[in-house]
Design a protein around this motif. Structure first.
Motif, short mmCIF file in Angstrom:
data_model
loop_
_atom_site.label_atom_id
_atom_site.label_comp_id
_atom_site.label_asym_id
_atom_site.label_seq_id
_atom_site.Cartn_x
_atom_site.Cartn_y
_atom_site.Cartn_z
N PRO A 1 -2.20 98.21 -10.95
CA PRO A 1 -2.39 98.76 -9.60
C PRO A 1 -2.26 97.66 -8.55
CG PRO A 1 -4.50 98.45 -10.66
CD PRO A 1 -3.46 98.06 -11.66
N LYS A 2 -1.87 98.06 -7.34
CA LYS A 2 -1.86 97.10 -6.23
C LYS A 2 -3.28 96.79 -5.81
CE LYS A 2 2.37 98.96 -4.29
NZ LYS A 2 2.78 100.10 -3.48
N LEU A 3 -4.12 97.76 -6.03
CA LEU A 3 -5.49 97.67 -5.54
C LEU A 3 -6.40 98.25 -6.61
CD1 LEU A 3 -7.30 97.10 -3.05
CD2 LEU A 3 -6.87 99.45 -2.35
N LEU A 4 -7.45 97.48 -6.94
CA LEU A 4 -8.41 97.95 -7.93
C LEU A 4 -9.68 98.36 -7.19
CD1 LEU A 4 -8.95 98.23 -10.98
CD2 LEU A 4 -9.91 95.94 -10.92
N LEU A 5 -10.11 99.59 -7.40
CA LEU A 5 -11.29 100.08 -6.70
C LEU A 5 -12.38 100.34 -7.73
CD1 LEU A 5 -9.30 102.56 -4.49
CD2 LEU A 5 -10.33 100.44 -3.72
N LEU A 6 -13.55 99.73 -7.51
CA LEU A 6 -14.63 99.84 -8.49
C LEU A 6 -15.85 100.45 -7.83
CD1 LEU A 6 -13.66 96.34 -8.93
CD2 LEU A 6 -14.02 97.43 -11.13
N ASP A 7 -16.32 101.56 -8.38
CA ASP A 7 -17.48 102.25 -7.80
C ASP A 7 -18.70 101.95 -8.66
OD1 ASP A 7 -19.23 103.81 -6.51
OD2 ASP A 7 -18.14 105.69 -6.76
N GLU A 8 -19.53 101.03 -8.20
CA GLU A 8 -20.71 100.58 -8.95
C GLU A 8 -20.39 100.46 -10.43
OE1 GLU A 8 -24.47 102.15 -8.08
OE2 GLU A 8 -24.03 102.52 -5.99
N LEU B 1 -5.73 89.80 -8.51
CA LEU B 1 -5.93 91.20 -8.13
C LEU B 1 -6.60 91.31 -6.77
CD1 LEU B 1 -7.16 92.79 -11.43
CD2 LEU B 1 -5.19 93.52 -10.11
N THR B 2 -6.29 92.38 -6.09
CA THR B 2 -7.03 92.74 -4.90
C THR B 2 -8.02 93.82 -5.32
OG1 THR B 2 -4.99 92.44 -3.71
CG2 THR B 2 -6.81 93.45 -2.51
N ALA B 3 -9.28 93.64 -4.99
CA ALA B 3 -10.27 94.60 -5.49
C ALA B 3 -11.29 94.92 -4.41
CB ALA B 3 -10.97 94.05 -6.72
N VAL B 4 -11.75 96.15 -4.43
CA VAL B 4 -12.86 96.58 -3.57
C VAL B 4 -13.92 97.16 -4.49
CG1 VAL B 4 -13.60 98.04 -1.67
CG2 VAL B 4 -11.28 97.13 -1.70
N MET B 5 -15.14 96.64 -4.38
CA MET B 5 -16.20 97.10 -5.27
C MET B 5 -17.39 97.60 -4.46
SD MET B 5 -18.28 94.93 -8.16
CE MET B 5 -19.06 93.83 -6.99
N VAL B 6 -17.88 98.77 -4.85
CA VAL B 6 -19.13 99.27 -4.27
C VAL B 6 -20.26 98.79 -5.16
CG1 VAL B 6 -20.49 101.35 -4.00
CG2 VAL B 6 -18.17 101.29 -3.16
N THR B 7 -21.29 98.25 -4.57
CA THR B 7 -22.42 97.79 -5.39
C THR B 7 -23.70 97.87 -4.57
OG1 THR B 7 -23.28 95.99 -6.75
CG2 THR B 7 -22.11 95.37 -4.75
#
Lengths: 667, 277
Positions: free
Chosen positions: A158-165, A191-197
């Motif tokens: 993926p271009k963008l990795l999205l992580l939800d908790e 990687l470019t990543a956005v993580m919710v925590t």
């Protein structure tokens, strides 16, 4: 890290409620995410961080605004922005291999079968699940399942990795291992990543930037922290990085602040007018300090109620920052504050738009002092000259001194004292704002050289043997202003009679505090858990003479000389506030206001003080205090602050600017 | 059910020992059934109930012949119990298959489309409440013929649990699975085969298992009121008309046994097809 991959532009998101109407979850979110960046979204439950992630993923659409991925609007979900869900979302009827294979087949269906199998195998190996490749998810532990989910997400590039908790449901040990694994993979594949925590340590460990969201409804970005800890990071080593704890405490402060606002919102807030006062239900902020004595006395002795303020609640904040934020967002009606704070906030020193704060009463004078740690004392550093020499000989080490707030007298006095003794307070040492209660611990473990703080934290170190006092009130500026009562100007205009009543109650309390016969009682009162929560014998109001016998000039210098009441002590002084403004301008905290006359006129509510004093029968107090005399004898001309500033040897490049203030108006 | 478990290593090889050890499993049901039969025997012997005693199933010639020769065929309706059962079962198979096909298809449709569900749900709930026997006259009017009418009764009785459970299964597909499909941009066809069917399968099987029992109940009811059809239901009705009470009892026992076997068969199928769920 220069090109922006994701651009979140002015997003609002509202949901339709079951019973009709809408709930505004997110409001005005702007965020740019660069290529290769790891971003964390942190906030309390229900603040909309998962909603924001879902909108970046395209699983949800914003009500207003747009999310751009490489310049194109995100309209629907897709494999280029793959999500790792909190509960893994593996298909339970497929094995590990089949789960990853399913994603590959969907996204890379045009590759030959053998190549696809190789990719699946590669990613199974990458997360270390080789032996479990042909097992069903139900036969795996939570940590293994999450590894499969991560492998599945990464396998499709993926271009963008999205992580939800992603690690929310895992035990601490597994979480730590997976965090390191994820970090390693992110580094290797850029990687470019956005993580919710909601885990503060996780956010600091993994992120390049941490986006803090305020509580809903209408959540927004409350702040963005840059994490300057170099990569690669190791979980056990980052804690030793100097930034780690300040970042951590920054986030925790933010989250606590959000919680406080939420609690405040949960209470009813209609203005209760009574006894001819516009408002009798007040939230009054304070910090656990000996200088808070007038507030405690006014509460304990019913002085608030005596002057008609039936429902005053004292709100204890751990830091002055909490007080600033409480005044900015209106959760506090009034507060105890450092003497420099009204002009500092009026000049916009807190970083927002200038917020006029007025003061009608100086609550305390003196009570401050400078302490150096035992580590230095053991090396013979007992005076400021020793310290200057010590700094010269230990140039390579970091030298930090603790202050409580940049607008507090501690900061201004410490800087003045250092500069007057030839030590540049920015270049030779580093001044760090710390909560007063934390300073002693930092002095003990040697992470700071010393501090300037008010009682009772001032002389604790001397008594416990962790430090020595090198300069007290008497050695710097006897009778300097300490703490004042501050309210927002618009509040003061809206509730003028309440303002006078509050001033009266506290002035009467100051009078009570000034009587030496009451000091034992004050110590007892302040030791209560609601106020300071420490042993009464640690809270002293004694005069110097009583302590000289304890030994040496050090303790004489260290003893707090609290002044709560007396001729010219309580009336707000324009000269003093001007001096503080010049000092704050000297160190670059605020520009020196070109309209300083207007600012002083508005900040110092002498009229309110005079009315209060007259109604209490204390007319004699309305007496103009003259002149400012610090230990070095340099004169301060209140008519020409610019020449005074120019005459200082050690200073920053200060600026002079007009502070644009809105005309006084009701809140 | 006595488990036919495999022997553990080191266990005694003697079957008697094994029986003794597992007596806790087989003894209580044996005592329960035996006690029931004994009570029945005594009550019949004392003439307290009009039913023949269980032992008479073997002592009486008609019933003994039926038990011993299930495969005889003397033409017309005079056939052995095996053939009677097969006739009934073949009707069940036809009606039930039809019910499964239609029920699963409609169930998926209304599970996916809430609007369609809202439109038809009241109708389904209403029809579901009509007893199988009440459908018989309607079926006879509709089809004018015993055979299709019987199949229709099976169909209309068996379809509801399948339909309702399938719809529920589709509605219950976790949002996570749907999100995975969305993020991977699965085609509808792939979503159907890779996510929807596997996910809803346990629900579908629950419906199928309930329905097979209902279908078997319905066929007996249908055959009883449809004279001249070969089948276990009419066999009982015929026996009643001719006052062969022993045959009635034998038929009832037979029906119960077949129903039990059908249910176990579906349960076994379910564990085979959707393991671990």
């Amino acid at each position: 890290m220069t090109t922006s991959l994701v651009d979140v532009r002015a997003i609002d998101k509202s949901f339709d409620l079951r019973g009709g109407g809408t709930y505004l979850a997110l409001k005005g979110i702007d965020l740019e995410i660069h290529k290769g960046e790891f971003i964390s979204l942190i906030g309390h439950s229900g603040c909309g961080k998962s909603t924001l992630l879902n909108m970046i993923a395209g699983l949800d659409l914003p009500t207003e605004g747009v999310v751009l991925l490489e310049g194109e609007a995100v309209k629907r979900p897709g494999p280029d922005k793959m999500v790792v869900f909190q509960n893994y979302s593996l298909l339970p009827w497929l094995t590990v291999r089949e789960n990853i294979g399913l994603a590959i087949d969907e996204v890379m269906g045009d590759l030959p079968r053998a190549e696809r199998n190789a990719i699946v195998q590669e990613h199974i190996e990458m997360v270390g699940l080789g032996p479990a490749a042909d097992r069903l998810p139900l036969q795996l532990s939570g940590g293994m399942r999450q590894r499969v989910a991560i492998a599945r997400a990464l396998a499709i590039r993926p271009k963008l990795l999205l992580l939800d908790e992603p690690f929310g449901a895992l035990d601490a040990l597994t979480r730590g291992n997976l965090q390191e694994k994820l970090m390693q993979i992110c580094n290797e594949h850029e990687l470019t990543a956005v993580m919710v925590t909601h885990d503060v340590d996780e956010a600091v460990l993994l992120s390049d930037r941490i986006v803090m969201l305020t509580n809903g409804p209408g959540s927004g970005i409350g702040g963005i922290l840059e994490v300057d800890i170099p990569r690669p990071r190791a979980r056990l080593e980052v804690v030793h990085h100097p930034s780690y704890y300040s970042l951590r405490s920054e986030i925790i402060y933010f989250l606590n602040r959000q919680k406080r606002v939420k609690q405040w919102r949960a209470r009813p807030h209609q203005t209760v007018a009574r006894h001819g006062l516009e408002k009798v239900n007040l939230d009054l902020g304070f910090l656990p300090l000996a200088a808070s004595a007038p507030l405690a006395v006014a509460e304990a002795h019913g002085l608030f109620a005596k002057h008609g303020l039936d429902e005053v609640q004292l709100i204890r904040e751990p830091t002055w920052r909490g007080i600033v934020d409480g005044l900015v967002d209106g959760t506090l009606d009034a507060s105890l504050m450092p003497a420099g704070m009204p002009t500092w906030m009026t000049a916009g020193g807190h970083g927002g738009t200038p917020l006029p704060i007025v003061t009608s009463l100086t609550l305390s004078r003196n009570g401050n002092g400078i302490t150096l740690g035992r580590r230095l004392a053991e090396q013979g550093v007992r005076t400021v000259d020793d310290y200057r020499a010590y700094l010269k000989s230990h140039e390579r080490e970091p030298h930090t001194m603790g202050i409580v707030h940049q607008a507090s007298m501690h900061n201004l006095l410490l800087r003045y004292w250092l500069a007057a003794n030839g030590i540049d307070p920015d270049k030779d040492v580093h001044l760090q704002a710390l909560p007063p209660a934390q300073m002693l611990a930092d002095l003990k473990d040697g992470s700071i050289d010393g501090y300037c703080v008010g009682a009772p934290w001032l002389d604790r170190a001397t008594r416990d043997g962790h430090g020595i006092a090198v300069a007290g009130d008497l050695a710097i500026w006897p009778g300097h202003p300490g703490k004042v009562l501050g309210v927002r100007e618009d509040w003061a205009i809206t509730y003028p009679n309440t303002h006078i009543a509050l001033t009266k109650a506290l002035l009467e309390a100051c009078q009570y505090c000034a009587d030496p016969a009451h000091w034992a009682e004050l110590s007892e009162l302040l030791s209560d858990r609601r106020y300071l929560g420490i042993k009464p014998e640690l809270i002293r109001f004694s005069e110097a003479s009583a302590d000289v016998e304890r030994g040496g000039p050090e303790s004489e210098a260290a003893v707090p000389h609290h002044l709560f009441f007396g001729d010219g002590l309580n009336r707000p002084s324009r000269t003093e506030h001007l001096w503080m403004m010049t000092q704050m301008a000297r160190w670059g905290d605020i520009p020196l206001p070109r309209n300083w006359v207007e600012i002083l006129e508005r900040v110092c509510q002498v009229g309110v003080f005079s009315t209060a004093a007259r109604e209490l029968g204390l007319e004699a107090l309305s007496y103009q205090r003259q002149g400012i005399a610090l230990f070095d004898g340099q004169p301060f001309d209140a008519d020409d602050p610019i020449s005074y500033l120019n005459a200082q040897v050690i200073k920053r490049d200060f600026s002079i600017a007009e502070i644009p203030l809105a005309p006084p108006r009701r809140g | 059910m006595v488990p036919t478990s495999s022997r553990r290593p080191g266990a005694s090889s003697s079957p008697l020992r094994w029986l003794a050890r597992s007596s806790g499993n087989w003894l209580p049901p044996l005592l329960g059934i035996g006690g029931f039969l004994l009570l029945w025997q005594i009550l019949s012997s004392l003439q307290l109930i009009a039913l023949p005693a269980p032992s008479s199933l073997f002592t009486e010639e008609r019933t003994r012949n039926l038990i011993l020769y299930p495969f005889y065929d003397r033409g017309g309706l005079d056939k052995g119990l095996f053939w009677q059962t097969m006739a009934s079962l073949s009707r069940v198979a036809q009606g039930y298959t039809l019910a499964a096909l239609v029920g699963i298809a409609v169930g998926i449709t209304i599970g996916l489309k809430p609007a369609i569900n809202r439109a038809f749900d009241p109708l389904f709930q209403f029809l579901r409440m009509v007893a199988p026997l009440a459908w018989v006259p309607i079926a006879l009017v509709l089809f004018q013929n015993n055979q299709p009418a019987a199949i229709f009764v099976i169909f209309i009785t068996a379809i509801w649990p399948i339909l309702i459970n399938t719809a529920e299964g589709v509605r219950q597909i976790p949002q996570d699975y749907r999100n995975v499909a969305l993020v991977l941009q699965m085609s509808n066809r792939r979503f159907f085969t890779k996510v929807l069917i596997p996910s809803a399968l346990p629900y579908i099987f629950t419906g199928l298992r309930i329905s097979i029992g209902l279908a078997w109940l319905a066929i007996i009811a249908a055959e009883i009121v449809m004279p001249g059809t070969l089948g276990i239901g009419f066999f009982i009705w015929d026996a009643y008309q001719q006052n062969y009470v022993g045959e009635i009892v034998l038929g009832v026992i037979w029906i119960g046994a077949i129903g039990l076997i059908l249910d176990r068969l579906m349960a076994w199928l379910q564990t085979r097809i959707s393991p671990g769920q």
